[in-house]
Design a protein around this motif. Structure first.
Motif, PDB file in Angstrom:
ATOM      1  N   THR A 319     -86.040  47.846  54.353  1.00  0.00           N
ATOM      2  CA  THR A 319     -84.636  47.697  54.703  1.00  0.00           C
ATOM      3  C   THR A 319     -84.480  47.118  56.102  1.00  0.00           C
ATOM      4  OG1 THR A 319     -84.649  50.050  55.281  1.00  0.00           O
ATOM      5  CG2 THR A 319     -83.752  49.454  53.148  1.00  0.00           C
ATOM      6  N   VAL A 320     -83.324  46.502  56.323  1.00  0.00           N
ATOM      7  CA  VAL A 320     -83.085  45.757  57.554  1.00  0.00           C
ATOM      8  C   VAL A 320     -83.138  46.647  58.781  1.00  0.00           C
ATOM      9  CG1 VAL A 320     -81.295  44.507  58.832  1.00  0.00           C
ATOM     10  CG2 VAL A 320     -81.795  43.901  56.459  1.00  0.00           C
ATOM     11  N   GLU A 321     -82.604  47.855  58.673  1.00  0.00           N
ATOM     12  CA  GLU A 321     -82.450  48.693  59.851  1.00  0.00           C
ATOM     13  C   GLU A 321     -83.777  49.109  60.470  1.00  0.00           C
ATOM     14  OE1 GLU A 321     -78.979  49.430  57.053  1.00  0.00           O
ATOM     15  OE2 GLU A 321     -81.148  49.175  56.915  1.00  0.00           O
ATOM     16  N   SER A 322     -84.794  49.291  59.654  1.00  0.00           N
ATOM     17  CA  SER A 322     -86.034  49.881  60.182  1.00  0.00           C
ATOM     18  C   SER A 322     -87.306  49.237  59.657  1.00  0.00           C
ATOM     19  CB  SER A 322     -86.074  51.371  59.837  1.00  0.00           C
ATOM     20  OG  SER A 322     -85.995  51.563  58.422  1.00  0.00           O
ATOM     21  N   GLY A 323     -87.211  48.247  58.776  1.00  0.00           N
ATOM     22  CA  GLY A 323     -88.398  47.789  58.073  1.00  0.00           C
ATOM     23  C   GLY A 323     -89.132  46.634  58.705  1.00  0.00           C
ATOM     24  N   ASP A 324     -90.441  46.607  58.473  1.00  0.00           N
ATOM     25  CA  ASP A 324     -91.254  45.456  58.843  1.00  0.00           C
ATOM     26  C   ASP A 324     -91.137  44.329  57.820  1.00  0.00           C
ATOM     27  OD1 ASP A 324     -92.258  46.633  61.163  1.00  0.00           O
ATOM     28  OD2 ASP A 324     -93.913  47.598  60.075  1.00  0.00           O
ATOM     29  N   LEU A 325     -90.683  44.651  56.609  1.00  0.00           N
ATOM     30  CA  LEU A 325     -90.551  43.651  55.552  1.00  0.00           C
ATOM     31  C   LEU A 325     -89.220  43.848  54.822  1.00  0.00           C
ATOM     32  CD1 LEU A 325     -91.916  41.308  53.970  1.00  0.00           C
ATOM     33  CD2 LEU A 325     -92.833  43.051  52.415  1.00  0.00           C
ATOM     34  N   PRO A 326     -88.097  43.538  55.465  1.00  0.00           N
ATOM     35  CA  PRO A 326     -86.810  43.663  54.768  1.00  0.00           C
ATOM     36  C   PRO A 326     -86.723  42.683  53.611  1.00  0.00           C
ATOM     37  CG  PRO A 326     -86.530  42.610  56.906  1.00  0.00           C
ATOM     38  CD  PRO A 326     -87.939  43.078  56.856  1.00  0.00           C
ATOM     39  N   ILE A 327     -86.330  43.190  52.451  1.00  0.00           N
ATOM     40  CA  ILE A 327     -86.251  42.352  51.250  1.00  0.00           C
ATOM     41  C   ILE A 327     -84.863  42.458  50.623  1.00  0.00           C
ATOM     42  CG2 ILE A 327     -88.726  42.635  50.791  1.00  0.00           C
ATOM     43  CD1 ILE A 327     -87.881  44.412  48.365  1.00  0.00           C
ATOM     44  N   ASN A 328     -84.486  41.422  49.907  1.00  0.00           N
ATOM     45  CA  ASN A 328     -83.301  41.408  49.048  1.00  0.00           C
ATOM     46  C   ASN A 328     -82.084  41.978  49.777  1.00  0.00           C
ATOM     47  OD1 ASN A 328     -85.192  40.402  47.344  1.00  0.00           O
ATOM     48  ND2 ASN A 328     -85.156  42.092  45.906  1.00  0.00           N
ATOM     49  N   THR A 329     -81.760  41.310  50.869  1.00  0.00           N
ATOM     50  CA  THR A 329     -80.813  41.848  51.833  1.00  0.00           C
ATOM     51  C   THR A 329     -79.356  41.720  51.415  1.00  0.00           C
ATOM     52  OG1 THR A 329     -81.128  39.743  53.012  1.00  0.00           O
ATOM     53  CG2 THR A 329     -82.313  41.664  53.839  1.00  0.00           C
ATOM     54  N   ALA A 330     -79.073  41.070  50.290  1.00  0.00           N
ATOM     55  CA  ALA A 330     -77.726  41.091  49.720  1.00  0.00           C
ATOM     56  C   ALA A 330     -77.652  42.009  48.501  1.00  0.00           C
ATOM     57  CB  ALA A 330     -77.271  39.686  49.339  1.00  0.00           C
ATOM     58  N   GLY A 331     -78.803  42.549  48.092  1.00  0.00           N
ATOM     59  CA  GLY A 331     -78.871  43.416  46.919  1.00  0.00           C
ATOM     60  C   GLY A 331     -79.825  42.918  45.855  1.00  0.00           C
ATOM     61  N   GLY A 332     -80.119  41.609  45.876  1.00  0.00           N
ATOM     62  CA  GLY A 332     -81.078  41.075  44.912  1.00  0.00           C
ATOM     63  C   GLY A 332     -80.527  41.006  43.499  1.00  0.00           C
ATOM     64  N   ASN A 333     -81.393  40.612  42.580  1.00  0.00           N
ATOM     65  CA  ASN A 333     -81.014  40.541  41.170  1.00  0.00           C
ATOM     66  C   ASN A 333     -80.605  41.896  40.623  1.00  0.00           C
ATOM     67  OD1 ASN A 333     -81.678  37.784  40.977  1.00  0.00           O
ATOM     68  ND2 ASN A 333     -83.812  38.248  40.503  1.00  0.00           N
ATOM     69  N   ILE A 334     -81.194  42.949  41.156  1.00  0.00           N
ATOM     70  CA  ILE A 334     -80.965  44.286  40.625  1.00  0.00           C
ATOM     71  C   ILE A 334     -79.613  44.838  41.049  1.00  0.00           C
ATOM     72  CG2 ILE A 334     -81.732  46.687  40.909  1.00  0.00           C
ATOM     73  CD1 ILE A 334     -84.577  45.736  40.571  1.00  0.00           C
ATOM     74  N   ALA A 335     -79.200  44.606  42.280  1.00  0.00           N
ATOM     75  CA  ALA A 335     -77.993  45.270  42.784  1.00  0.00           C
ATOM     76  C   ALA A 335     -76.869  44.324  43.172  1.00  0.00           C
ATOM     77  CB  ALA A 335     -78.353  46.151  43.988  1.00  0.00           C
ATOM     78  N   GLU A 336     -77.179  43.071  43.538  1.00  0.00           N
ATOM     79  CA  GLU A 336     -76.088  42.137  43.844  1.00  0.00           C
ATOM     80  C   GLU A 336     -75.557  41.496  42.572  1.00  0.00           C
ATOM     81  OE1 GLU A 336     -74.906  38.471  46.781  1.00  0.00           O
ATOM     82  OE2 GLU A 336     -76.855  38.366  45.795  1.00  0.00           O
ATOM     83  N   GLY A 337     -76.416  40.881  41.799  1.00  0.00           N
ATOM     84  CA  GLY A 337     -76.025  40.205  40.573  1.00  0.00           C
ATOM     85  C   GLY A 337     -77.125  39.254  40.151  1.00  0.00           C
ATOM     86  N   PHE A 338     -77.153  38.945  38.855  1.00  0.00           N
ATOM     87  CA  PHE A 338     -78.272  38.181  38.314  1.00  0.00           C
ATOM     88  C   PHE A 338     -77.773  36.937  37.588  1.00  0.00           C
ATOM     89  CE2 PHE A 338     -81.334  37.536  34.689  1.00  0.00           C
ATOM     90  CZ  PHE A 338     -82.345  36.993  35.457  1.00  0.00           C
ATOM     91  N   VAL A 339     -77.975  35.791  38.210  1.00  0.00           N
ATOM     92  CA  VAL A 339     -77.822  34.506  37.544  1.00  0.00           C
ATOM     93  C   VAL A 339     -79.124  33.746  37.795  1.00  0.00           C
ATOM     94  CG1 VAL A 339     -76.454  32.404  37.305  1.00  0.00           C
ATOM     95  CG2 VAL A 339     -75.328  34.554  37.893  1.00  0.00           C
ATOM     96  N   HIS A 340     -80.184  34.288  37.213  1.00  0.00           N
ATOM     97  CA  HIS A 340     -81.516  33.690  37.260  1.00  0.00           C
ATOM     98  C   HIS A 340     -81.998  33.425  38.682  1.00  0.00           C
ATOM     99  CE1 HIS A 340     -80.215  32.225  33.055  1.00  0.00           C
ATOM    100  NE2 HIS A 340     -80.543  33.494  33.071  1.00  0.00           N
ATOM    101  N   GLY A 341     -81.593  34.312  39.594  1.00  0.00           N
ATOM    102  CA  GLY A 341     -82.160  34.312  40.931  1.00  0.00           C
ATOM    103  C   GLY A 341     -81.536  33.365  41.924  1.00  0.00           C
ATOM    104  N   ILE A 342     -80.515  32.595  41.533  1.00  0.00           N
ATOM    105  CA  ILE A 342     -79.948  31.624  42.465  1.00  0.00           C
ATOM    106  C   ILE A 342     -79.269  32.320  43.643  1.00  0.00           C
ATOM    107  CG2 ILE A 342     -77.763  31.422  41.234  1.00  0.00           C
ATOM    108  CD1 ILE A 342     -79.718  28.541  42.938  1.00  0.00           C
ATOM    109  N   GLY A 343     -78.818  33.546  43.457  1.00  0.00           N
ATOM    110  CA  GLY A 343     -78.247  34.295  44.568  1.00  0.00           C
ATOM    111  C   GLY A 343     -79.264  34.594  45.657  1.00  0.00           C
ATOM    112  N   LEU A 344     -80.533  34.702  45.278  1.00  0.00           N
ATOM    113  CA  LEU A 344     -81.590  34.926  46.262  1.00  0.00           C
ATOM    114  C   LEU A 344     -81.749  33.706  47.165  1.00  0.00           C
ATOM    115  CD1 LEU A 344     -84.260  36.547  43.920  1.00  0.00           C
ATOM    116  CD2 LEU A 344     -82.799  37.737  45.557  1.00  0.00           C
ATOM    117  N   VAL A 345     -81.547  32.506  46.614  1.00  0.00           N
ATOM    118  CA  VAL A 345     -81.615  31.286  47.418  1.00  0.00           C
ATOM    119  C   VAL A 345     -80.529  31.317  48.490  1.00  0.00           C
ATOM    120  CG1 VAL A 345     -81.546  28.775  47.389  1.00  0.00           C
ATOM    121  CG2 VAL A 345     -82.493  30.010  45.428  1.00  0.00           C
TER     122      VAL A 345
END
Length: 388
Positions: A319-345
């Motif tokens: 996570t952003v607040e404390s992590g060395d490897l923050p990932i999927n910072t908008a929520g990712g496919n799992i929590a933001e929304g899934f349209v074949h990953g274009i949101g990750l871009v």
């Protein structure tokens, strides 16, 4: 390609709302057009000057038709990347950058849109579930990825807690993102553990959502970024591929628990960008399911393999607040929304360009990892101006 590093940049990002699958009042093409126009507004660009169109994963919105609807002056480049699912999401960005760098086009839009009313269910899997699978009752992507994830847990010794951490990190970041489908619906350990099994060892919250929506980015030459508004996100490196022993899935891959990012591919990515895995500030990792996401982070050298992966892949460290490897910072496919990953871009770019709901302070290197355990895989490294 000689001189590729930093030769192109993303200067605009646009996206529609996410809709629960099948509920969008718009067709796929209408959603794509909305996203492209939003990207042009973000960049201060005239949509009629777009001259290249790139998508992936069986997008039904053909570039020529989208260009005609936009009233573009000329379509000089139009293509779609093979590979199914989201494995080609970063490859689409790389293709756009290659087109601009080689002079085939000047302003290329990378997009993906989906409306179930237009495209039906599972459009991204058509042609990628072979007879070996279907003859044995394997009809859906989670079943394939579950087999490989179970092997990763049992044989490689990666603990199941790593999968949970990936899901929890996405949900954690989604609580700061009003656009996220999971906004206002936090996830804790008990809720995760009680969720229904989908395909062992994957549970409900290990699986990406299915949504209607669209996102688009604009790619131009680095020496033209001054013509556009805002901070550019430079494309430092990009790779795609499928090595011998890993291609269309036949259940006998040499590296069965890998996400498909073989060592030579990853080495080309880092060499092209002039960095190492340790230089990455933030990562958007395609989590069609949490197991493949863990495997792809191991493949990229972002975390150790085996039991040690569990010590590194924790909610705190992702996570952003404390992590060395923050990932999927908008929520990712799992929590933001899934349209074949274009949101990750979009989120990978926003970490450099600005506009992320969870910005990593002073981020200069942003990594995008495309769909893991897919027939083709791909990754892209974005950098701030200081990295070029």
């Amino acid at each position: 390609m000689s001189g590729f590093r930093g030769a192109t940049a993303v200067v605009g990002v646009g996206a529609t709302d996410y809709y629960k699958r099948g509920t969008s009042p718009f067709s796929s093409a209408q959603l794509v057009l909305q996203a492209i126009l939003a990207a042009c507004r973000d960049a201060g660009a005239d949509p009629r000057r777009i001259d290249g169109f790139v998508s992936y994963a069986g997008d039904s919105s053909e570039g020529l038709a989208i260009g005609a609807a936009l009233g573009v002056h000329e379509v000089r480049w139009s293509t779609q990347i093979w590979g199914g699912g989201g494995g080609a999401v970063a490859a689409a960005v790389n293709c756009a950058a290659a087109a601009v760098h080689s002079g085939q086009a000047e302003c290329v839009v990378v997009y993906r849109g989906l409306s179930e009313a237009t495209d039906g269910r599972g459009a991204f899997t058509k042609g990628h579930m072979g007879h070996l699978y279907t003859a044995h009752g394997m009809l859906a992507p989670p079943q394939v990825c579950a087999l490989r994830t179970q092997r990763m847990l049992e044989i490689d010794g990666v603990p199941a807690s790593a999968l949970e951490a990936v899901s929890m990190a996405g949900y954690h970041h989604a609580q700061n993102n009003p656009r996220a489908v999971a906004y206002g619906r936090p996830l804790d350990h008990d809720r995760y553990a009680r969720s229904r099994p989908i395909s062992e060892p994957l549970r409900l919250f290990d699986c990406s959502r299915e949504n209607d929506g669209a996102t688009a980015i604009l790619v131009v030459a680095a020496d033209r970024v001054g013509d556009y508004r805002g901070r550019p996100a430079y494309i430092l490196s990009g790779v795609q591929g499928a090595a011998a022993g890993w291609t269309e899935s036949v259940e006998n891959e040499d590296r069965y628990t890998s996400a498909g990012f073989h060592p030579a591919l990853v080495e080309r990515l880092w060499q092209g960008a002039g960095i190492t895995a340790q230089d990455v500030d933030v990562t958007q990792v395609y989590e069609n399911f949490t197991g493949p996401a863990v495997a792809s982070m191991i493949d990229h050298g972002l975390c150790p393999p085996g039991p040690a992966a569990g010590d590194f892949l924790t909610l705190q460290n992702l996570t952003v607040e404390s992590g060395d490897l923050p990932i999927n910072t908008a929520g990712g496919n799992i929590a933001e929304g899934f349209v074949h990953g274009i949101g990750l871009v979009a989120e990978a770019v926003r970490q450099i360009r600005g506009g992320s709901p969870n910005p990593v302070p002073n981020a200069e290197i942003s990594l995008l990892i495309g769909g893991p355990m897919a027939p083709l895989v791909s990754s892209t490294v974005f950098g701030a101006a200081a990295t070029v």
